[in-house]
Design an enzyme around this catalytic site. Sequence first.
Site, short mmCIF file in Angstrom:
data_model
loop_
_atom_site.label_atom_id
_atom_site.label_comp_id
_atom_site.label_asym_id
_atom_site.label_seq_id
_atom_site.Cartn_x
_atom_site.Cartn_y
_atom_site.Cartn_z
N GLY A 220 0.80 -1.23 0.00
CA GLY A 220 0.00 0.00 0.00
C GLY A 220 0.83 1.28 0.00
O GLY A 220 2.06 1.24 0.12
N GLU A 241 8.36 -9.93 3.96
CA GLU A 241 7.56 -10.89 3.18
C GLU A 241 7.60 -10.52 1.70
O GLU A 241 7.93 -11.33 0.84
CB GLU A 241 6.13 -10.84 3.70
CG GLU A 241 5.12 -11.54 2.82
CD GLU A 241 3.72 -11.37 3.38
OE1 GLU A 241 3.55 -11.49 4.61
OE2 GLU A 241 2.80 -11.10 2.59
N LEU A 316 -7.57 -1.28 7.22
CA LEU A 316 -8.80 -0.65 6.72
C LEU A 316 -9.52 0.09 7.84
O LEU A 316 -10.04 1.17 7.64
CB LEU A 316 -9.71 -1.72 6.09
CG LEU A 316 -9.09 -2.36 4.83
CD1 LEU A 316 -9.83 -3.63 4.43
CD2 LEU A 316 -9.09 -1.36 3.68
N GLY A 339 1.01 -11.68 5.92
CA GLY A 339 2.01 -11.82 6.99
C GLY A 339 1.89 -10.76 8.05
O GLY A 339 2.82 -10.57 8.85
N1 COA Z 1 -14.30 1.82 5.03
C1 COA Z 1 -14.70 1.78 3.75
N2 COA Z 1 -13.84 1.75 2.71
C2 COA Z 1 -12.53 1.78 2.99
C3 COA Z 1 -12.04 1.85 4.30
C4 COA Z 1 -12.99 1.88 5.36
N3 COA Z 1 -12.62 1.92 6.64
N4 COA Z 1 -10.68 1.88 4.27
C5 COA Z 1 -10.32 1.82 2.98
N5 COA Z 1 -11.44 1.76 2.21
C6 COA Z 1 -11.48 1.65 0.76
C7 COA Z 1 -10.59 2.67 0.08
O1 COA Z 1 -11.27 3.88 -0.14
C8 COA Z 1 -10.25 1.96 -1.21
O2 COA Z 1 -11.37 2.04 -2.07
P1 COA Z 1 -11.18 2.20 -3.66
O3 COA Z 1 -10.53 0.89 -4.08
O4 COA Z 1 -12.58 2.35 -4.14
O5 COA Z 1 -10.30 3.40 -3.84
C9 COA Z 1 -10.14 0.49 -0.79
O6 COA Z 1 -10.92 0.38 0.41
C10 COA Z 1 -8.71 0.03 -0.49
O7 COA Z 1 -8.17 0.86 0.51
P2 COA Z 1 -6.66 1.35 0.51
O8 COA Z 1 -6.43 2.08 1.78
O9 COA Z 1 -6.33 2.06 -0.76
O10 COA Z 1 -5.90 -0.03 0.49
P3 COA Z 1 -4.38 -0.38 0.25
O11 COA Z 1 -4.15 -0.72 -1.17
O12 COA Z 1 -3.49 0.63 0.90
O13 COA Z 1 -4.29 -1.77 1.06
C11 COA Z 1 -4.92 -3.22 2.86
C12 COA Z 1 -4.64 -1.79 2.41
C13 COA Z 1 -5.15 -3.18 4.35
C14 COA Z 1 -6.16 -3.78 2.16
C15 COA Z 1 -3.66 -4.10 2.50
O14 COA Z 1 -2.54 -3.56 3.12
C16 COA Z 1 -3.84 -5.53 2.97
O15 COA Z 1 -4.41 -6.34 2.26
N6 COA Z 1 -3.32 -5.86 4.16
C17 COA Z 1 -3.44 -7.20 4.76
C18 COA Z 1 -2.20 -8.04 4.64
C19 COA Z 1 -0.96 -7.39 5.17
O16 COA Z 1 -0.96 -6.42 5.88
N7 COA Z 1 0.16 -7.99 4.83
C20 COA Z 1 1.44 -7.49 5.29
C21 COA Z 1 2.60 -8.17 4.75
S1 COA Z 1 2.88 -7.83 3.01
#
Ligand code: COA
Length: 435
Positions: A220, A241, A316, A339
């Site tokens: 992200g 990771e 999120l 991870g």
């Molecule tokens: N409520 C509603 N919508 C939300 C939200 C909330 N609280 N938070 C984010 N969103 C929406 C955003 O607006 C965005 O929408 P869009 O696609 O229409 O623009 C979408 O959800 C994605 O949010 P964003 O903050 O851009 O996500 P990101 O690409 O930065 O990824 C995670 C964030 C958390 C999804 C991602 O880091 C993840 O999958 N993490 C889990 C695994 C992990 O942490 N692994 C770590 C080792 S690599």
Amino acid sequence: MTDYKQMYQAKLTSADELAARVESGWLIGMDAGAAQTPEIMSAVAKRAYADEIKDVKVQTLLDVYPLEFYADQNLKGKITGCSWFSSGGARKAINGGWADFIPAYYRDIPKYVRSLYDYDVFCVSVSPMDKHGYFSLGTTSSYSQAMLEKSKRIFLEVNENQPRAVNGLQIHISQVDGLVEANYKLPVLPPTVIDDVSQTIGNLIAERIPDGACIQLGIGAVPDATGMALKNKHDLGIHTEMFTDSMVELIECGAVNNSKKQIHRGISVTTFAYGSQRIYDFIDDNPGIAFMPVDYVNDPDVICRNDNVISINAALEVDLWGQVCSESIGTKHMSGSGGQIDYVRGACQSKGGKSFIAFPSTAKGGEISKIKSTLTTGAVCTTSKNDVDYIVTEYGVAQLRGRSLSDRAKQLIAIAHPNFRDELSFEAKKRGILI
Ligand code: COA
């Protein structure tokens, strides 16, 4: 001496011919992202469209190609995808009800592959064969070793754009049942837009990272912005990771040299890479980066063997107890645990280590606060209140681990967007957690 080139020629065929070997009811295994084999899978999909096969299951992780069985619900029952960590098309298919998902800590997937599943074929993308008959898995180690052990057959897509990872998993031509040559460009992540909010968050975290730290950056804009904010640091190490673009930047500018690591000194350690073409060029023939199996790389007991481990991941939403949701919006499936917990725990067990979960204070153009009184109904708790350490928004840093509920609520309200602080305080008082 065995003539490996002859063995190669004997196994070289077309994607259609490999697909013709697939039978109804097969379980096909693939690994993460750029390790997947879109040409073979398209040929398998053609057979399913022609009603020649049914009940085929395919396991995947981090789906970056437009795979037909995720893109088209008409393939349900013929080919069904099942992801260990969804993105792209898989996310849509899981929410639409024509694909499945397996919840897991990433580090545990090799264990489940070995103990629960028998694969009819493992399909994987590799770089061209070397003179000793070996193909490099390039961008991915992940759970491929486990799939190699548990699969009856191995099909390869040999791609000259797949980098050769000299410190990574290799497959020998003698292990292979069939291969095709497929020289398409590997998928690339669109460049991250680092806006002012992400930059502010990145700077807040960078201030808390000492020279000599060993870093993990998640997926992200915020982890990317933090990476870019570390360019003035010295002697950083990488044990992560996912290997990212900002890590290449940090190595090339000299901020990372891995000189202070306790394990794998001098080498960056990862389990897969995904980003721009720059990453693939960096990996190619580079002994300074090691791709190791995820059950090793993501094991908290391994992670913490380095001192000053700093993990940075996104979320999120977070509730006032500090429960972190990173994989769903209410009941809507978004990704997986990946991870995140492995690194939160590994970092917190490391001498001098810290774990940061960081995100902008609001979503949807400021309409929604990502700090909530309670998690949205149906939301998945990814990192528990007992594991969480630092939470960061553009308004500051909250340190929650070991703190009381009341202290957590006060700190989290202070870093929420100002428009939501009164409402959050009201809710916290109503729940009796502001004392
Ligand atoms: N409520 C509603 N919508 C939300 C939200 C909330 N609280 N938070 C984010 N969103 C929406 C955003 O607006 C965005 O929408 P869009 O696609 O229409 O623009 C979408 O959800 C994605 O949010 P964003 O903050 O851009 O996500 P990101 O690409 O930065 O990824 C995670 C964030 C958390 C999804 C991602 O880091 C993840 O999958 N993490 C889990 C695994 C992990 O942490 N692994 C770590 C080792 S690599």
